[in-house]
Each structure stands twice: as structure tokens, then as C-alpha cells.
Design a protein around this motif. Structure first.
Motif, PDB file in Angstrom:
ATOM      1  N   CYS A 157       0.826  -1.209   0.000  1.00 19.21           N
ATOM      2  CA  CYS A 157       0.000   0.000   0.000  1.00 19.21           C
ATOM      3  C   CYS A 157       0.864   1.266   0.000  1.00 19.21           C
ATOM      4  CB  CYS A 157      -0.932  -0.004   1.204  1.00 19.21           C
ATOM      5  SG  CYS A 157      -2.195  -1.288   1.154  1.00 19.21           S
ATOM      6  N   VAL A 158       1.921   1.271   0.808  1.00 17.14           N
ATOM      7  CA  VAL A 158       2.836   2.412   0.843  1.00 17.14           C
ATOM      8  C   VAL A 158       3.494   2.588  -0.524  1.00 17.14           C
ATOM      9  CG1 VAL A 158       5.002   3.275   1.833  1.00 17.14           C
ATOM     10  CG2 VAL A 158       3.266   2.263   3.316  1.00 17.14           C
ATOM     11  N   HIS A 159       3.891   1.471  -1.115  1.00 18.45           N
ATOM     12  CA  HIS A 159       4.535   1.504  -2.422  1.00 18.45           C
ATOM     13  C   HIS A 159       3.588   2.068  -3.488  1.00 18.45           C
ATOM     14  CE1 HIS A 159       7.903  -0.773  -4.703  1.00 18.45           C
ATOM     15  NE2 HIS A 159       7.673   0.413  -5.215  1.00 18.45           N
ATOM     16  N   MET A 160       2.324   1.697  -3.430  1.00 14.46           N
ATOM     17  CA  MET A 160       1.345   2.215  -4.388  1.00 14.46           C
ATOM     18  C   MET A 160       1.179   3.727  -4.235  1.00 14.46           C
ATOM     19  SD  MET A 160       0.371  -0.209  -6.350  1.00 14.46           S
ATOM     20  CE  MET A 160      -1.042   0.509  -7.120  1.00 14.46           C
ATOM     21  N   ILE A 161       1.142   4.206  -3.003  1.00 18.10           N
ATOM     22  CA  ILE A 161       1.028   5.651  -2.777  1.00 18.10           C
ATOM     23  C   ILE A 161       2.248   6.367  -3.348  1.00 18.10           C
ATOM     24  CG2 ILE A 161       1.013   7.438  -0.980  1.00 18.10           C
ATOM     25  CD1 ILE A 161      -0.711   5.465   0.694  1.00 18.10           C
ATOM     26  N   LEU A 162       3.413   5.757  -3.225  1.00 17.30           N
ATOM     27  CA  LEU A 162       4.641   6.362  -3.740  1.00 17.30           C
ATOM     28  C   LEU A 162       4.702   6.344  -5.263  1.00 17.30           C
ATOM     29  CD1 LEU A 162       7.517   7.492  -3.362  1.00 17.30           C
ATOM     30  CD2 LEU A 162       8.303   5.133  -3.118  1.00 17.30           C
ATOM     31  N   ARG A 163       4.221   5.290  -5.891  1.00 16.34           N
ATOM     32  CA  ARG A 163       4.425   5.101  -7.331  1.00 16.34           C
ATOM     33  C   ARG A 163       3.323   5.663  -8.224  1.00 16.34           C
ATOM     34  NH1 ARG A 163       7.631   0.418  -8.666  1.00 16.34           N
ATOM     35  NH2 ARG A 163       7.014   0.878 -10.789  1.00 16.34           N
ATOM     36  N   VAL A 164       2.170   5.975  -7.651  1.00 15.30           N
ATOM     37  CA  VAL A 164       1.045   6.470  -8.443  1.00 15.30           C
ATOM     38  C   VAL A 164       0.972   7.988  -8.308  1.00 15.30           C
ATOM     39  CG1 VAL A 164      -1.471   6.413  -8.674  1.00 15.30           C
ATOM     40  CG2 VAL A 164      -0.232   4.327  -8.139  1.00 15.30           C
ATOM     41  N   TYR A 165       0.697   8.667  -9.405  1.00 15.64           N
ATOM     42  CA  TYR A 165       0.535  10.122  -9.360  1.00 15.64           C
ATOM     43  C   TYR A 165      -0.933  10.492  -9.224  1.00 15.64           C
ATOM     44  CZ  TYR A 165       5.355  10.607 -10.847  1.00 15.64           C
ATOM     45  OH  TYR A 165       6.718  10.553 -10.905  1.00 15.64           O
ATOM     46  N   GLN A 166      -1.164  11.680  -8.679  1.00 15.34           N
ATOM     47  CA  GLN A 166      -2.536  12.171  -8.573  1.00 15.34           C
ATOM     48  C   GLN A 166      -3.164  12.183  -9.958  1.00 15.34           C
ATOM     49  OE1 GLN A 166      -2.658  15.998  -6.689  1.00 15.34           O
ATOM     50  NE2 GLN A 166      -2.357  15.143  -4.676  1.00 15.34           N
ATOM     51  N   SER A 167      -4.426  11.951 -10.014  1.00 12.99           N
ATOM     52  CA  SER A 167      -5.246  11.938 -11.233  1.00 12.99           C
ATOM     53  C   SER A 167      -5.114  10.648 -12.032  1.00 12.99           C
ATOM     54  CB  SER A 167      -4.946  13.132 -12.146  1.00 12.99           C
ATOM     55  OG  SER A 167      -5.137  14.323 -11.443  1.00 12.99           O
ATOM     56  N   GLU A 168      -4.258   9.708 -11.624  1.00 13.18           N
ATOM     57  CA  GLU A 168      -4.159   8.429 -12.324  1.00 13.18           C
ATOM     58  C   GLU A 168      -5.230   7.439 -11.861  1.00 13.18           C
ATOM     59  OE1 GLU A 168       0.421   7.796 -13.703  1.00 13.18           O
ATOM     60  OE2 GLU A 168      -0.131   7.005 -11.749  1.00 13.18           O
ATOM     61  N   GLN A 169      -5.770   7.632 -10.673  1.00  6.61           N
ATOM     62  CA  GLN A 169      -6.792   6.735 -10.151  1.00  6.61           C
ATOM     63  C   GLN A 169      -8.162   7.311 -10.487  1.00  6.61           C
ATOM     64  OE1 GLN A 169      -6.303   3.813  -8.881  1.00  6.61           O
ATOM     65  NE2 GLN A 169      -4.110   3.982  -8.858  1.00  6.61           N
ATOM     66  N   PRO A 170      -8.950   6.623 -11.312  1.00  9.28           N
ATOM     67  CA  PRO A 170     -10.209   7.180 -11.804  1.00  9.28           C
ATOM     68  C   PRO A 170     -11.168   7.689 -10.731  1.00  9.28           C
ATOM     69  CG  PRO A 170      -9.687   5.175 -12.971  1.00  9.28           C
ATOM     70  CD  PRO A 170      -8.670   5.312 -11.885  1.00  9.28           C
ATOM     71  N   LEU A 171     -11.350   6.956  -9.640  1.00  6.36           N
ATOM     72  CA  LEU A 171     -12.326   7.379  -8.635  1.00  6.36           C
ATOM     73  C   LEU A 171     -11.675   7.982  -7.394  1.00  6.36           C
ATOM     74  CD1 LEU A 171     -14.796   4.397  -8.942  1.00  6.36           C
ATOM     75  CD2 LEU A 171     -14.989   6.668  -9.962  1.00  6.36           C
ATOM     76  N   MET A 172     -10.358   8.147  -7.447  1.00  9.96           N
ATOM     77  CA  MET A 172      -9.622   8.709  -6.316  1.00  9.96           C
ATOM     78  C   MET A 172      -8.605   9.714  -6.844  1.00  9.96           C
ATOM     79  SD  MET A 172      -8.988   5.253  -4.094  1.00  9.96           S
ATOM     80  CE  MET A 172      -8.230   6.097  -2.730  1.00  9.96           C
ATOM     81  N   ARG A 173      -9.043  10.824  -7.372  1.00 11.20           N
ATOM     82  CA  ARG A 173      -8.158  11.779  -8.032  1.00 11.20           C
ATOM     83  C   ARG A 173      -7.135  12.412  -7.090  1.00 11.20           C
ATOM     84  NH1 ARG A 173      -8.090  10.513 -13.222  1.00 11.20           N
ATOM     85  NH2 ARG A 173     -10.153  10.432 -14.079  1.00 11.20           N
ATOM     86  N   GLY A 174      -7.397  12.469  -5.802  1.00  3.31           N
ATOM     87  CA  GLY A 174      -6.457  13.056  -4.863  1.00  3.31           C
ATOM     88  C   GLY A 174      -5.473  12.067  -4.286  1.00  3.31           C
ATOM     89  N   PHE A 175      -5.567  10.802  -4.684  1.00  3.19           N
ATOM     90  CA  PHE A 175      -4.705   9.743  -4.169  1.00  3.19           C
ATOM     91  C   PHE A 175      -3.277   9.934  -4.658  1.00  3.19           C
ATOM     92  CE2 PHE A 175      -2.851   5.460  -4.676  1.00  3.19           C
ATOM     93  CZ  PHE A 175      -2.985   5.000  -3.388  1.00  3.19           C
ATOM     94  N   SER A 176      -2.330   9.774  -3.785  1.00  2.00           N
ATOM     95  CA  SER A 176      -0.901   9.734  -4.073  1.00  2.00           C
ATOM     96  C   SER A 176      -0.275  11.110  -4.237  1.00  2.00           C
ATOM     97  CB  SER A 176      -0.619   8.866  -5.287  1.00  2.00           C
ATOM     98  OG  SER A 176       0.716   8.450  -5.267  1.00  2.00           O
ATOM     99  N   ILE A 177       0.948  11.139  -4.812  1.00  3.98           N
ATOM    100  CA  ILE A 177       1.720  12.381  -4.845  1.00  3.98           C
ATOM    101  C   ILE A 177       1.415  13.219  -6.078  1.00  3.98           C
ATOM    102  CG2 ILE A 177       3.578  11.550  -3.358  1.00  3.98           C
ATOM    103  CD1 ILE A 177       5.216  10.918  -5.771  1.00  3.98           C
ATOM    104  N   ASP A 178       1.731  14.475  -5.979  1.00  4.43           N
ATOM    105  CA  ASP A 178       1.409  15.476  -6.993  1.00  4.43           C
ATOM    106  C   ASP A 178       2.286  15.312  -8.234  1.00  4.43           C
ATOM    107  OD1 ASP A 178       0.615  17.723  -8.340  1.00  4.43           O
ATOM    108  OD2 ASP A 178       1.289  19.141  -6.806  1.00  4.43           O
ATOM    109  N   SER A 179       1.671  15.181  -9.396  1.00  2.00           N
ATOM    110  CA  SER A 179       2.420  14.978 -10.637  1.00  2.00           C
ATOM    111  C   SER A 179       3.112  16.254 -11.131  1.00  2.00           C
ATOM    112  CB  SER A 179       1.501  14.442 -11.734  1.00  2.00           C
ATOM    113  OG  SER A 179       0.471  15.357 -12.009  1.00  2.00           O
ATOM    114  N   THR A 180       2.797  17.401 -10.560  1.00  2.00           N
ATOM    115  CA  THR A 180       3.475  18.633 -10.973  1.00  2.00           C
ATOM    116  C   THR A 180       4.912  18.696 -10.457  1.00  2.00           C
ATOM    117  OG1 THR A 180       2.682  19.897  -9.058  1.00  2.00           O
ATOM    118  CG2 THR A 180       1.312  19.922 -11.060  1.00  2.00           C
ATOM    119  N   LEU A 181       5.320  17.714  -9.657  1.00  2.00           N
ATOM    120  CA  LEU A 181       6.686  17.672  -9.147  1.00  2.00           C
ATOM    121  C   LEU A 181       7.682  17.193 -10.201  1.00  2.00           C
ATOM    122  CD1 LEU A 181       6.045  16.163  -5.618  1.00  2.00           C
ATOM    123  CD2 LEU A 181       6.412  18.544  -6.227  1.00  2.00           C
TER     124      LEU A 181
END
Length: 101
Positions: free
Chosen positions: A25-49
Motif C-alpha cells: 500500500c505504501v509503495h502504491m502511494i509512492l508510485r502512483v501520481y494524482q489523477s491516475e486513479q479514476p475514482l480517487m483523483r487526490g490519491f498519491s503524490i502530486d504529478s506537478t513535481l
């Protein structure tokens, strides 16, 4: 016990224990960017980085991950974030987390 999770590691999609599940779960939060999860747009780290300086990225990732882990994976407590530049434009993020089980 403190575990290390790296942005370059493979994700274990078949965890065999609670520890492996939390680390997945921690790894998924680290590897996924915001807006990549269809129903969870705020999930994970900001892709503007992407394409920002490492000192800016490290501070922002630390801030984002503390918030995201509290919300999405409260069984893990972030202890440290380290960003290591490998070559120009490529870096690895290391998270050190303590598990609450």
C-alpha cells in the motif's frame, strides 16, 4: 521496525502477510501520481513535481506523503524521505516507514 520502500522496487501484488500488504500500500502511494486513479483523483503524490529541483521535490514529497499515509494507510508512519539523484532528470525516492501492527 523500520522498512525501506524505494520508487524503483517492483511492487508485490501478492502479499503473503500483513507486513507485505502494508508495504504494498505504501509503495502504491509512492508510485502512483494524482489523477491516475479514476475514482480517487487526490490519491498519491502530486504529478506537478516532475522536472523540479530535488531539494523542492524532497520537501514537497515529505509533506504530501505524511498527509497521504495518514489518510490512506494509517498502519504506516513515515520516518524519513530521501531523494537520490542518479543522473540528470532521474532520481530514486526512498521512504523509511515504521509499521503500526
Amino acid at each position: 521496525m523500520i522498512y525501506q520502500v524505494s520508487s524503483k522496487q517492483d511492487i508485490n501484488y501478492n502479499p503473503q502477510s500483513e507486513v507485505e500488504d502494508i508495504l504494498r500500500c505504501v509503495h502504491m502511494i509512492l508510485r502512483v501520481y494524482q489523477s491516475e486513479q479514476p475514482l480517487m483523483r487526490g490519491f498519491s503524490i502530486d504529478s506537478t513535481l516532475i522536472d523540479k529541483r530535488i531539494d523542492i521535490i524532497e520537501n514537497q514529497i515529505l509533506q504530501d506523503l505524511v498527509t497521504k499515509l495518514k489518510k490512506y494507510e494509517p498502519r504506516a508512519s513515515l520516518q524519513k524521505v530521501s531523494v537520490q539523484q542518479e543522473k540528470m532528470g532521474d532520481f530514486t525516492i526512498f521512504l523509511y516507514v515504521e509499521l503500526m501492527i
